[in-house]
Design a protein around this motif. Structure first.
Motif, PDB file in Angstrom:
ATOM      1  N   HIS A 134       0.843  -1.202   0.000  1.00 34.76           N
ATOM      2  CA  HIS A 134       0.000   0.000   0.000  1.00 34.76           C
ATOM      3  C   HIS A 134       0.881   1.255   0.000  1.00 34.76           C
ATOM      4  CE1 HIS A 134      -3.171   2.763   1.364  1.00 34.76           C
ATOM      5  NE2 HIS A 134      -2.442   3.048   2.413  1.00 34.76           N
ATOM      6  N   ALA A 135       1.891   1.277   0.849  1.00 32.33           N
ATOM      7  CA  ALA A 135       2.796   2.429   0.929  1.00 32.33           C
ATOM      8  C   ALA A 135       3.579   2.600  -0.376  1.00 32.33           C
ATOM      9  CB  ALA A 135       3.754   2.257   2.107  1.00 32.33           C
ATOM     10  N   ALA A 136       4.079   1.486  -0.916  1.00 35.14           N
ATOM     11  CA  ALA A 136       4.849   1.560  -2.163  1.00 35.14           C
ATOM     12  C   ALA A 136       3.996   2.101  -3.302  1.00 35.14           C
ATOM     13  CB  ALA A 136       5.411   0.182  -2.511  1.00 35.14           C
ATOM     14  N   LEU A 137       2.751   1.637  -3.383  1.00 31.68           N
ATOM     15  CA  LEU A 137       1.876   2.116  -4.458  1.00 31.68           C
ATOM     16  C   LEU A 137       1.467   3.576  -4.251  1.00 31.68           C
ATOM     17  CD1 LEU A 137      -0.183  -1.094  -5.140  1.00 31.68           C
ATOM     18  CD2 LEU A 137       1.378   0.067  -6.719  1.00 31.68           C
ATOM     19  N   ALA A 138       1.316   3.990  -3.010  1.00 28.66           N
ATOM     20  CA  ALA A 138       1.018   5.410  -2.753  1.00 28.66           C
ATOM     21  C   ALA A 138       2.191   6.280  -3.211  1.00 28.66           C
ATOM     22  CB  ALA A 138       0.737   5.630  -1.270  1.00 28.66           C
ATOM     23  N   ILE A 139       3.405   5.837  -2.937  1.00 35.71           N
ATOM     24  CA  ILE A 139       4.594   6.580  -3.389  1.00 35.71           C
ATOM     25  C   ILE A 139       4.670   6.568  -4.912  1.00 35.71           C
ATOM     26  CG2 ILE A 139       7.127   6.567  -3.395  1.00 35.71           C
ATOM     27  CD1 ILE A 139       6.874   5.504  -0.441  1.00 35.71           C
ATOM     28  N   TYR A 140       4.378   5.428  -5.538  1.00 33.40           N
ATOM     29  CA  TYR A 140       4.367   5.329  -7.000  1.00 33.40           C
ATOM     30  C   TYR A 140       3.356   6.314  -7.595  1.00 33.40           C
ATOM     31  CZ  TYR A 140       3.354   3.430 -11.632  1.00 33.40           C
ATOM     32  OH  TYR A 140       3.140   3.284 -12.978  1.00 33.40           O
ATOM     33  N   HIS A 141       2.170   6.359  -7.014  1.00 30.25           N
ATOM     34  CA  HIS A 141       1.147   7.290  -7.505  1.00 30.25           C
ATOM     35  C   HIS A 141       1.624   8.730  -7.373  1.00 30.25           C
ATOM     36  CE1 HIS A 141      -2.670   5.286  -8.569  1.00 30.25           C
ATOM     37  NE2 HIS A 141      -2.150   4.276  -7.896  1.00 30.25           N
ATOM     38  N   GLN A 142       2.282   9.042  -6.268  1.00 29.09           N
ATOM     39  CA  GLN A 142       2.715  10.409  -6.017  1.00 29.09           C
ATOM     40  C   GLN A 142       3.887  10.809  -6.913  1.00 29.09           C
ATOM     41  OE1 GLN A 142       1.015  12.371  -3.970  1.00 29.09           O
ATOM     42  NE2 GLN A 142       2.302  14.148  -4.302  1.00 29.09           N
ATOM     43  N   VAL A 143       4.885   9.926  -7.018  1.00 26.28           N
ATOM     44  CA  VAL A 143       6.129  10.284  -7.697  1.00 26.28           C
ATOM     45  C   VAL A 143       6.067  10.034  -9.206  1.00 26.28           C
ATOM     46  CG1 VAL A 143       8.609   9.733  -7.831  1.00 26.28           C
ATOM     47  CG2 VAL A 143       7.490   9.914  -5.611  1.00 26.28           C
ATOM     48  N   VAL A 144       5.519   8.889  -9.605  1.00 29.08           N
ATOM     49  CA  VAL A 144       5.513   8.529 -11.024  1.00 29.08           C
ATOM     50  C   VAL A 144       4.261   9.056 -11.725  1.00 29.08           C
ATOM     51  CG1 VAL A 144       5.549   6.608 -12.668  1.00 29.08           C
ATOM     52  CG2 VAL A 144       6.958   6.502 -10.600  1.00 29.08           C
ATOM     53  N   LEU A 145       3.102   8.735 -11.183  1.00 33.25           N
ATOM     54  CA  LEU A 145       1.852   9.158 -11.826  1.00 33.25           C
ATOM     55  C   LEU A 145       1.496  10.611 -11.524  1.00 33.25           C
ATOM     56  CD1 LEU A 145      -0.351   5.966 -11.270  1.00 33.25           C
ATOM     57  CD2 LEU A 145       1.067   6.575 -13.253  1.00 33.25           C
ATOM     58  N   LYS A 146       2.055  11.140 -10.445  1.00 32.51           N
ATOM     59  CA  LYS A 146       1.828  12.539 -10.039  1.00 32.51           C
ATOM     60  C   LYS A 146       0.342  12.891  -9.950  1.00 32.51           C
ATOM     61  CE  LYS A 146       6.202  14.048 -12.114  1.00 32.51           C
ATOM     62  NZ  LYS A 146       7.030  13.763 -11.017  1.00 32.51           N
ATOM     63  N   ASP A 147      -0.426  11.979  -9.327  1.00 22.69           N
ATOM     64  CA  ASP A 147      -1.865  12.203  -9.228  1.00 22.69           C
ATOM     65  C   ASP A 147      -2.311  12.697  -7.847  1.00 22.69           C
ATOM     66  OD1 ASP A 147      -1.677   9.914  -7.694  1.00 22.69           O
ATOM     67  OD2 ASP A 147      -2.796   8.644  -9.085  1.00 22.69           O
ATOM     68  N   GLY A 148      -1.354  12.974  -6.964  1.00 30.32           N
ATOM     69  CA  GLY A 148      -1.684  13.549  -5.666  1.00 30.32           C
ATOM     70  C   GLY A 148      -2.233  12.581  -4.638  1.00 30.32           C
ATOM     71  N   THR A 149      -2.123  11.284  -4.900  1.00 25.77           N
ATOM     72  CA  THR A 149      -2.680  10.289  -3.974  1.00 25.77           C
ATOM     73  C   THR A 149      -2.079  10.422  -2.584  1.00 25.77           C
ATOM     74  OG1 THR A 149      -3.219   8.746  -5.734  1.00 25.77           O
ATOM     75  CG2 THR A 149      -2.927   7.808  -3.549  1.00 25.77           C
ATOM     76  N   LEU A 150      -0.773  10.501  -2.489  1.00 27.72           N
ATOM     77  CA  LEU A 150      -0.114  10.587  -1.181  1.00 27.72           C
ATOM     78  C   LEU A 150      -0.410  11.911  -0.490  1.00 27.72           C
ATOM     79  CD1 LEU A 150       1.689   9.130   0.822  1.00 27.72           C
ATOM     80  CD2 LEU A 150       3.677  10.059  -0.372  1.00 27.72           C
ATOM     81  N   THR A 151      -0.529  12.955  -1.256  1.00 25.00           N
ATOM     82  CA  THR A 151      -0.829  14.276  -0.696  1.00 25.00           C
ATOM     83  C   THR A 151      -2.151  14.263   0.061  1.00 25.00           C
ATOM     84  OG1 THR A 151       0.390  15.305  -2.497  1.00 25.00           O
ATOM     85  CG2 THR A 151      -1.097  16.728  -1.245  1.00 25.00           C
ATOM     86  N   ARG A 152      -3.101  13.445  -0.409  1.00 22.65           N
ATOM     87  CA  ARG A 152      -4.396  13.393   0.275  1.00 22.65           C
ATOM     88  C   ARG A 152      -4.260  12.913   1.710  1.00 22.65           C
ATOM     89  NH1 ARG A 152      -8.406  10.174  -3.666  1.00 22.65           N
ATOM     90  NH2 ARG A 152      -7.077   8.516  -2.890  1.00 22.65           N
ATOM     91  N   MET A 153      -3.203  12.150   2.019  1.00 19.51           N
ATOM     92  CA  MET A 153      -3.012  11.644   3.368  1.00 19.51           C
ATOM     93  C   MET A 153      -2.017  12.489   4.160  1.00 19.51           C
ATOM     94  SD  MET A 153      -4.315   9.645   5.481  1.00 19.51           S
ATOM     95  CE  MET A 153      -5.404   8.585   4.593  1.00 19.51           C
ATOM     96  N   THR A 154      -1.672  13.657   3.630  1.00 15.74           N
ATOM     97  CA  THR A 154      -0.781  14.571   4.353  1.00 15.74           C
ATOM     98  C   THR A 154      -1.404  15.941   4.586  1.00 15.74           C
ATOM     99  OG1 THR A 154       0.329  15.265   2.314  1.00 15.74           O
ATOM    100  CG2 THR A 154       1.325  13.427   3.528  1.00 15.74           C
ATOM    101  N   ARG A 155      -2.478  16.258   3.859  1.00 13.38           N
ATOM    102  CA  ARG A 155      -3.145  17.559   3.993  1.00 13.38           C
ATOM    103  C   ARG A 155      -4.635  17.338   4.214  1.00 13.38           C
ATOM    104  NH1 ARG A 155      -0.645  19.886  -1.185  1.00 13.38           N
ATOM    105  NH2 ARG A 155       1.509  20.106  -0.554  1.00 13.38           N
ATOM    106  N   ALA A 156      -5.121  17.831   5.328  1.00 14.32           N
ATOM    107  CA  ALA A 156      -6.548  17.676   5.644  1.00 14.32           C
ATOM    108  C   ALA A 156      -7.400  18.562   4.764  1.00 14.32           C
ATOM    109  CB  ALA A 156      -6.785  18.007   7.111  1.00 14.32           C
ATOM    110  N   GLU A 157      -8.580  18.061   4.438  1.00 12.64           N
ATOM    111  CA  GLU A 157      -9.553  18.854   3.682  1.00 12.64           C
ATOM    112  C   GLU A 157     -10.865  18.884   4.416  1.00 12.64           C
ATOM    113  OE1 GLU A 157      -9.985  18.051  -0.441  1.00 12.64           O
ATOM    114  OE2 GLU A 157      -7.842  17.801  -0.710  1.00 12.64           O
TER     115      GLU A 157
END
Length: 157
Positions: A134-157
């Motif tokens: 799960h963590a590896a794929l979140a990093i992949y989404h953030q770094v490679v796909l650049k879709d903001g997936t990991l950011t959603r779990m670092t910034r409250a909305e």
């Protein structure tokens, strides 16, 4: 289940707190085995960090489920109905089930004396493998796909 555009502050805090506690609990598992053996031989265990961590994880996991049911969660990244999105849903469900089942297995071994130690360990390893994936794929989404997936779990909305 309700969907939102992002995670709340409490969801983010609970996510990272449980993640850290799971890692520490996994690394302290052998100490709990040794303590349980001492108890079975008629000795005392004293304070066992692994047991305390497991109880905390169980309480926080239940709280996570209740908050998620009440507030909802954002849709996973990807096309609705795609294999990727379905897999993400199943992995999240498995993570939640294991975050509750693994501590319950430990409780049944430690406090009830049931022979659940091996399955507890097996499921704990499965939980860690899923969490690391799960963590590896979140990093992949953030770094490679650049879709903001990991950011959603670092910034409250």
């Amino acid at each position: 289940m309700k969907t939102t555009t992002g995670y709340s502050g409490i969801q983010i805090v609970l996510h990272w707190l449980v993640a850290v506690l799971l890692a520490i609990a996994w690394f302290t598992g052998e100490g709990a085995n040794a303590a349980l053996e001492r108890v079975e031989e008629g000795g005392t265990a004293g304070f066992v960090p692994h047991v305390a961590l497991g109880l905390a994880i169980l309480a926080l996991a239940v709280l996570r489920v209740l908050v998620r049911l009440g507030r909802g969660a954002p849709e996973p990244a990807g096309e609705v109905g795609s294999l990727q999105v379905r897999a993400a849903g199943w992995v999240h469900l498995a993570l939640y089930v294991l975050m509750i089942a693994v501590p319950l297995g430990g409780i049944s071994a430690w406090f009830l004396g049931l022979e659940t130690g091996e399955i507890h360990g097996l499921f704990a390893n499965l939980l860690m493998a899923l969490a690391l994936g799960h963590a590896a794929l979140a990093i992949y989404h953030q770094v490679v796909l650049k879709d903001g997936t990991l950011t959603r779990m670092t910034r409250a909305e």
